[in-house]
Design a protein around this motif. Structure first.
Motif: not given
Length: 146
Positions: A40-44, A48-51, A59-68, A132-139
């Motif tokens: 759970y530490m690694v998940i959290n 945070v790192a993903g957010c 902001r610079s490339s949406i393609t790279i953002a989805y590729t990571i 669906i709600a959880y996936s909206q946090c980064p957005t």
């Protein structure tokens, strides 16, 4: 987008149990507790790192953002498959079928531990709106930060 939360729900619901089942439940109890703390530490930390990282990259490339995330998940799958010969495979005690999902009535058995299929289905239906709600946090963070 419909399959994303369903797939996420399936993976999240089994990966922690799979990891814990690699340890003996009595002899390695402290290792199981340690596994859950690290898991759970690694998940959290990853959340945070993903957010933080993904909105900056987007902001610079949406393609790279989805590729990571894709590349990180691909590395995880390769690691999972590469180590599969070392996993503990617990053999079920009996054949599991749909009859096990229904509560038998009137036969005198103790049915407390047998799940009712409708109860399980109700709980599983909560996975989709939660993810669906959880996936909206980064957005949300990306829109608020713009």
């Amino acid at each position: 987008l419909f399959f994303w939360p369903i797939g996420t729900g399936f993976v999240k619901s089994v990966v922690n149990v799979f990891g814990a089942r690699q340890y003996h439940p009595v002899l390695q109890r402290s290792m199981i507790e340690s596994f859950y703390v690290r898991f759970y530490m690694v998940i959290n930390v990853g959340a945070v790192a993903g957010c933080v990282v993904i909105p900056l990259v987007a902001r610079s490339s949406i393609t790279i953002a989805y590729t990571i995330p894709f590349v990180l998940l691909l590395i995880s799958v390769i690691g999972f498959v590469a180590g599969s010969s070392r996993y503990v495979d617990v053999v079920p005690q009996h054949e599991f079928g749909m009859g096990d999902m229904q509560v038998a009535e009137g036969n005198g058995e103790n049915n407390v531990d047998k799940p009712n299929f409708s109860d399980v289905a109700k709980i599983c239906m909560l996975v989709v709106p939660f993810n669906i709600a959880y996936s909206q946090c980064p957005t949300t963070f990306m829109v608020q930060g713009a």
